[in-house]
Design an enzyme around this catalytic site. Structure first.
Site, PDB file in Angstrom:
ATOM      1  N   ASP A  10      35.635  46.952  41.939  1.00 14.16           N
ATOM      2  CA  ASP A  10      34.486  46.238  42.502  1.00 14.16           C
ATOM      3  C   ASP A  10      33.467  45.999  41.386  1.00 14.16           C
ATOM      4  O   ASP A  10      32.939  46.955  40.800  1.00 14.16           O
ATOM      5  CB  ASP A  10      33.909  47.136  43.611  1.00 14.16           C
ATOM      6  N   ASP A  34      29.963  37.007  45.686  1.00 19.76           N
ATOM      7  CA  ASP A  34      28.539  36.665  45.747  1.00 19.76           C
ATOM      8  C   ASP A  34      27.827  37.535  46.788  1.00 19.76           C
ATOM      9  O   ASP A  34      26.789  38.160  46.506  1.00 19.76           O
ATOM     10  CB  ASP A  34      28.424  35.172  46.112  1.00 19.76           C
ATOM     11  N   SER A 117      36.384  31.314  41.114  1.00 22.73           N
ATOM     12  CA  SER A 117      37.017  30.209  41.878  1.00 22.73           C
ATOM     13  C   SER A 117      38.328  30.566  42.577  1.00 22.73           C
ATOM     14  O   SER A 117      38.919  29.700  43.218  1.00 22.73           O
ATOM     15  CB  SER A 117      37.285  28.968  40.991  1.00 22.73           C
ATOM     16  N   TYR A 121      37.270  29.266  46.841  1.00 22.06           N
ATOM     17  CA  TYR A 121      37.404  27.978  46.135  1.00 22.06           C
ATOM     18  C   TYR A 121      38.852  27.640  45.768  1.00 22.06           C
ATOM     19  O   TYR A 121      39.111  26.589  45.182  1.00 22.06           O
ATOM     20  CB  TYR A 121      36.487  27.932  44.913  1.00 22.06           C
TER      21      TYR A 121
HETATM   22  P1  ADP Z   1      34.936  31.587  44.715  1.00 19.05           P
HETATM   23  O1  ADP Z   1      34.124  30.918  45.786  1.00 19.05           O
HETATM   24  O2  ADP Z   1      34.465  31.257  43.309  1.00 19.05           O
HETATM   25  O3  ADP Z   1      36.396  31.391  44.911  1.00 19.05           O
HETATM   26  P2  ADP Z   1      35.077  34.298  45.854  1.00 19.05           P
HETATM   27  O4  ADP Z   1      33.996  35.317  45.874  1.00 19.05           O
HETATM   28  O5  ADP Z   1      35.573  33.763  47.148  1.00 19.05           O
HETATM   29  O6  ADP Z   1      34.553  33.139  44.874  1.00 19.05           O
HETATM   30  O7  ADP Z   1      36.327  34.869  45.044  1.00 19.05           O
HETATM   31  C1  ADP Z   1      36.361  35.010  43.658  1.00 19.05           C
HETATM   32  C2  ADP Z   1      37.117  36.262  43.296  1.00 19.05           C
HETATM   33  O8  ADP Z   1      36.269  37.392  43.455  1.00 19.05           O
HETATM   34  C3  ADP Z   1      38.365  36.526  44.141  1.00 19.05           C
HETATM   35  O9  ADP Z   1      39.444  36.806  43.261  1.00 19.05           O
HETATM   36  C4  ADP Z   1      37.988  37.781  44.941  1.00 19.05           C
HETATM   37  O10 ADP Z   1      39.130  38.611  45.147  1.00 19.05           O
HETATM   38  C5  ADP Z   1      37.032  38.444  43.992  1.00 19.05           C
HETATM   39  N1  ADP Z   1      36.086  39.440  44.573  1.00 19.05           N
HETATM   40  C6  ADP Z   1      35.605  39.528  45.832  1.00 19.05           C
HETATM   41  N2  ADP Z   1      34.770  40.583  45.930  1.00 19.05           N
HETATM   42  C7  ADP Z   1      34.718  41.176  44.693  1.00 19.05           C
HETATM   43  C8  ADP Z   1      34.057  42.315  44.137  1.00 19.05           C
HETATM   44  N3  ADP Z   1      33.227  43.079  44.877  1.00 19.05           N
HETATM   45  N4  ADP Z   1      34.270  42.615  42.830  1.00 19.05           N
HETATM   46  C9  ADP Z   1      35.088  41.865  42.075  1.00 19.05           C
HETATM   47  N5  ADP Z   1      35.734  40.770  42.524  1.00 19.05           N
HETATM   48  C10 ADP Z   1      35.564  40.432  43.822  1.00 19.05           C
END
Ligand code: ADP
Length: 175
Positions: A10, A34, A117, A121
């Site tokens: 995380d 985010d 992304s 995305y």
């Molecule tokens: P985007 O809209 O750019 O695709 P997302 O947040 O939906 O962004 O996903 C981007 C990446 O972040 C994905 O690979 C997801 O698994 C990852 N992700 C989600 N939560 C966390 C976290 N707490 N720490 C690290 N990576 C994360």
């Protein structure tokens, strides 16, 4: 020693100079990484983001980290994947490059990236990982002040992809 590391976990738990947020153009919060960053940083982060006036896709803007262990957050906006013919590759490269340029401009030395992304995305994970590793490797050669970049993979599939790519790039440097 390599300046690139990979981790599974995380990104909100990582104590670096800056973690990168995969934000949207409003910079006013979203789901996925985010949402996790906004929750962990606390409401002051959203407050600072409100003053930034959004961010175009492919660009990056910096804020404080507030309650995060990271000192700063660099918010970058990845492209939404359509069919690969709408500048998605260039825009994703630009996210990694601009994030590192913003880090350099702020004298930051340790940066952690999520897999930009590849969630909501829908950028294909293997292509996104190649772009991430290639772009960061190239930029680090031009920015010696940055000491470490950590790719933080939330799921094990991403971790394995990055592991393979980094092993390949190490081999090609040696040979
Ligand atoms: P985007 O809209 O750019 O695709 P997302 O947040 O939906 O962004 O996903 C981007 C990446 O972040 C994905 O690979 C997801 O698994 C990852 N992700 C989600 N939560 C966390 C976290 N707490 N720490 C690290 N990576 C994360």
């Amino acid at each position: 020693m390599s300046r690139i590391e990979i981790m599974q976990g995380d990104i909100t738990k990582i104590a670096v100079d800056a973690i990168v947020n995969a934000a949207n153009e409003t910079l006013l919060g979203g789901a996925g990484v985010d949402g996790a960053i906004q929750r962990a940083a606390g409401p002051q982060l959203l407050n600072e983001c409100r003053g930034l006036g959004g961010c175009p896709t492919g660009d990056a803007k910096i804020t404080q980290g507030y309650h995060l262990p990271a000192r700063h957050v660099i918010h970058t906006v990845g492209p939404v994947w359509r069919d690969g013919k709408h500048q998605e590759h260039n825009l994703l490269q630009s996210c990694y490059r601009r994030s590192l340029e913003v880090a350099q401009a702020n004298h930051l030395k340790t940066i952690a990236f999520p897999c930009i992304s590849t969630g909501a995305y829908r950028f294909p994970k293997d292509q996104a990982a190649r772009i991430a590793v290639a772009t960061v490797s190239k930029c680090l050669k031009q920015i010696p002040e940055i000491e470490k970049v950590i790719f933080v993979c939330f799921d094990i599939k991403d971790f394995k992809l990055y592991e393979e790519l980094l092993l390949l790039s190490e081999k090609s440097t040696v040979e």
